[in-house]
Design an enzyme around this catalytic site. Structure first.
Site, short mmCIF file in Angstrom:
data_model
loop_
_atom_site.label_atom_id
_atom_site.label_comp_id
_atom_site.label_asym_id
_atom_site.label_seq_id
_atom_site.Cartn_x
_atom_site.Cartn_y
_atom_site.Cartn_z
N ASN A 165 -1.07 -12.09 -46.35
CA ASN A 165 -0.83 -13.41 -46.00
C ASN A 165 -1.39 -14.26 -47.38
OD1 ASN A 165 -0.53 -12.56 -43.30
ND2 ASN A 165 -2.44 -13.82 -42.61
N GLU A 166 -2.00 -13.63 -48.29
CA GLU A 166 -2.23 -14.27 -49.67
C GLU A 166 -0.88 -14.52 -50.32
OE1 GLU A 166 -3.91 -11.76 -48.21
OE2 GLU A 166 -5.82 -13.03 -47.94
N GLU A 180 14.71 -12.54 -40.95
CA GLU A 180 14.43 -12.64 -39.51
C GLU A 180 13.44 -14.00 -39.24
OE1 GLU A 180 14.72 -12.30 -35.70
OE2 GLU A 180 15.84 -11.03 -37.07
N THR A 215 5.70 3.87 -42.31
CA THR A 215 5.08 3.93 -40.91
C THR A 215 6.04 4.91 -40.16
OG1 THR A 215 4.23 1.82 -41.18
CG2 THR A 215 4.72 2.41 -38.97
N GLY A 250 10.80 3.20 -47.36
CA GLY A 250 10.45 3.60 -48.59
C GLY A 250 10.27 2.55 -49.59
#
Lengths: 342, 393
Positions: free
Chosen positions: B377-378, B245, B161, B127
């Site tokens: 990615n920005e 990670e 998700t 969340g």
């Protein structure tokens, strides 16, 4: 799998940086000029014999060490015959000229290009009847410094290597007819020579890319427009981040190329991948470095464009991205999943 | 510098390869290979098998089920898992909340949550994002107000998700609206999805699937002992979660598997007198992607060796950036290989078109998400330019 340099390798880098820094000259546009002072400094450092066995007159190090020195040359934009000479020595094998090349007492370069012919490691129109040579090599690197030359020629028994101690040049053109050539041997070392030369050029490209990005980052911090430093504009900083990404990916591939050749000097699959990765990164970083500088990047008195020029030369030496990609494409059917570590 | 694996590492790789290809059901691995949507049962079955063999949460502390593996071993574990088409252990459990609880949770919280989290007896969801807080996560507005031994939570999360399968949610909430900086007023709460006032609503995506949800909180009462760590430190935990990670950031084994499949697919599509694999433009694209993949994988191996003890490292941004781009590139290639055979998404009985080709377009579309989630990615480029290059905007 280990990407760390040894203490000796770190010391070599420091020594090379120092020697190269003391002997560099300001880059100028146009054909590379041989710098004899730099060459003697490299010879004194042992750089010219670095990857060759001690019993053959070399230093008994390897391709990793040669790549380290090359990166230092690239970093300060010093254009030398380093890759050329290491290739020539590899091709010469036991020939006496190899010793002179490693000592720096004679400049020796390979002559492998044919005028107006796309790159191929195999000679097409350069032939031999077993004694005399026919055909033309052009351009021969550093021809203005009157180097000795090692070349390949196609004969009845396949490809052979020849040494020409005192060639007569016409600019960078070498008409082989009538030159006094000595048969050195077959082409057993050709693949190794090309792999080593390609690695050394990639090492030089790595240094050049580092410097091109470093200059660009400094410029974005210091140059002001609209009353603020250029780094306030995301359209520029996002592109600098992409340049950094290209640089670090190329660094991994080049280090891996070096450790692969240390294990197997014939590993041209790894070298072709490295050349493609380096070629793409070099174009990306070289082009963006000029663009992000703006007009100043176009001037001969500012360093950044010279790095782009050198990266462009490296791209077109020993097979460009297209050539190596073609070689790799022809082999994709030979295996399933990529396996780098196995 | 040394190329290749030691004898022990090669042996470890062999063991992993054998485990993944023999213990995880072929049926599940075939579905992964063909790009089919996995059911909750598929994911749970695979996760539980991995956990029973110590292969679900190796990056956790050993006392909570982790393995004392080197970074290279963890890379091999992940690589072999992805090469064998084994679905990853549920990332919300294994990579996200598990390490956070193990690092910042109380002993009591660890005992209560870590074993069922490793075993997937609790299915977690995340969340974080809200309708008005995407890349600007710290602007989140879901509130938690302390009331006795409870927090009362109100607000809305989105892009959750697999929330439809979840038992619990780890939720970022605003506990101090008056903090001098937005980041300093955020806490992390663990909330049972069955608590009254929690509602899950599906979001349909462009691939036709139901993967993400909206989650609404209306006066949801949460016991105060479900606060992770300290109040108002949630931003630190969230940053840890997103950046701890490195080995797994770029799914190089997955990309490798897909590229190998792309060759098989290309060889199965007739073109002229031969197949698409004979087309020099196709083989050049494959060769170029293999070069890009090699550079990325070697970078993973290079930075894994310089681990900073689990702290976020800007180098992760390179891996996220290029990993997502390459995932997308290889799926684009596969959709292009399928060509006209990709035009019908549904796989009716009697179809001569294989499953992978029916799925090529929805899978390609689905993975446009890869360059958006986990920090777009920005955002990653921003981390590189400011965190590594020192370009302060």
């Amino acid at each position: 799998m280990d990407f760390k340099f040894t203490d000796e390798q770190d010391s070599l880098r420091e020594a090379a940086r120092d020697a190269i820094g003391r002997n560099r000259t300001e880059p100028v546009p146009g054909d590379a000029v041989h710098n004899e002072k730099m060459w003697q400094a490299l010879a004194e450092l042992g750089a010219l014999g670095l990857p060759f066995p001690e019993d053959a007159g070399g230093m008994g190090a390897g391709p990793i060490e040669a790549m380290i020195v090359a990166a230092e040359l690239g970093r300060v934009g010093a254009r030398t015959a380093y890759a050329d000479t290491l290739m020539a020595v590899t091709l010469l094998g036991q020939d006496e000229l190899a010793g002179a090349a490693m000592e720096g007492s004679r400049l020796v370069v390979p002559a492998l290009y044919e005028p107006m012919r796309a790159w191929s490691p195999e000679p097409a129109r350069v032939t031999t009847d077993g004694s005399a040579l026919e055909g033309v090599r052009e351009p021969v690197p550093f021809a203005a410094a009157a180097p000795a030359v090692v070349t390949t020629a196609r004969g009845d028994d396949g490809i052979a290597v020849y040494a020409i101690e005192s060639p007569t040049f016409d600019g960078a053109r070498l008409d082989l007819a009538g030159q006094s050539a000595r048969h050195v041997g077959g082409d057993a070392h050709l693949r190794q020579a090309l792999n080593l030369g390609t690695l050394v050029l990639a090492g030089e490209a790595l240094g050049a890319m580092e410097s091109a990005l470093g200059l660009t980052v400094e410029y974005l911090k210091s140059r002001k427009q609209f009353g603020v430093p250029l780094m306030k504009f995301q359209t520029l900083t996002q592109r600098a981040a992409d340049m950094y990404t290209s640089l670090e990916l190329a660094r991994s591939a080049i280090y891996f190329g070096a450790m692969s050749l240390a294990e197997d000097p014939e590993d041209d699959l790894t070298i072709s991948r490295m050349k493609v990765i380096t070629g793409k990164a070099g174009k990306h970083i070289g082009q963006e470095a000029i663009q992000l500088h703006g007009g100043i990047g176009m001037t001969a008195e500012y360093a950044v464009g010279h790095y782009t020029a050198r990266l462009t030369e490296i791209e077109h030496s020993l097979g460009d991205t297209r050539y190596h990609l073609g070689r790799l494409a022809a082999r994709v059917k030979d295996y399933g999943a990529l396996d780098l570590v196995g | 510098m040394e190329r290749g694996l030691s004898a022990e590492e090669a042996q470890f790789r062999q063991e992993m390869r054998e485990f993944f290809t023999t213990k995880v059901p072929q049926e599940i691995r075939d579905k992964v290979a063909a790009g089919e949507e996995l059911t909750k049962e598929d994911l749970a079955t695979s996760h539980k098998i991995l956990n029973e063999h110590g292969c679900a949460v190796p990056q956790w502390p050993v006392e909570w089920g982790g393995q004392d593996w080197s970074d290279l071993q963890r890379y091999i574990w992940l690589d072999e898992m992805q090469l064998a088409n084994v679905p990853a252990p549920l990332p919300f459990n294994a990579n996200m909340i598990g390490p956070v609880i193990a690092t910042f949770g109380s002993e009591e919280m660890k005992k209560r949550f870590l074993p069922p989290t490793a075993a997937l007896d609790i299915w977690w969801c995340q969340g974080f994002s809200e309708p008005e807080s995407g890349s600007d996560l710290a602007s989140l507005r879901t509130t938690a107000v302390r009331d006795g031994d409870e927090y009362v939570v109100n607000g809305q999360k989105t892009w959750t998700t697999l929330g439809q399968h979840a038992d619990w949610i780890f939720n970022l909430v605003r506990t101090d609206p008056n903090a001098p900086k937005q980041q300093q007023g955020i806490s992390m709460l663990l909330i049972d999805m069955k608590t009254p006032g929690v509602t899950v609503r599906p979001i349909q995506l462009i691939d036709g699937g139901h993967e993400v949800n909206e989650v609404f909180f209306e006066n949801v009462r949460v016991p105060a002992d479900q606060l992770v760590g300290e109040e108002n430190r949630g931003w630190d935990y969230a940053k840890f979660l997103l950046g701890n990670e490195r080995v797994g950031v770029a799914p190089t084994g997955w990309i490798k598997r897909k590229l190998a499949s792309a060759k098989e697919y290309a060889a199965s599509v007739a073109a002229g007198d031969g197949t698409l694999l004979d087309d020099p433009l196709v083989s050049a694209r494959i060769a170029e992607l293999e070069c890009d993949l090699a550079a990325l994988e070697l970078t993973v191996l290079r930075v894994a060796a310089n681990s900073h003890g689990g702290k976020p490292d800007p180098a992760s941004s390179i891996l996220k950036l290029r990993g997502s781009e390459l995932q997308q590139d290889v799926l684009e290639l596969i959709a292009d290989i399928a060509g006209p055979s990709s035009l019908a998404w549904s796989d009716a009985d009697g179809s001569e078109v294989p499953e992978w080709a029916h799925n090529a377009t929805p899978v390609y579309l689905n993975f446009r998400k890869a360059s958006i989630y986990g920090g777009s990615n920005e955002v990653q480029r921003g981390v590189i330019s400011s965190g590594i290059l020192g370009l302060k905007g």
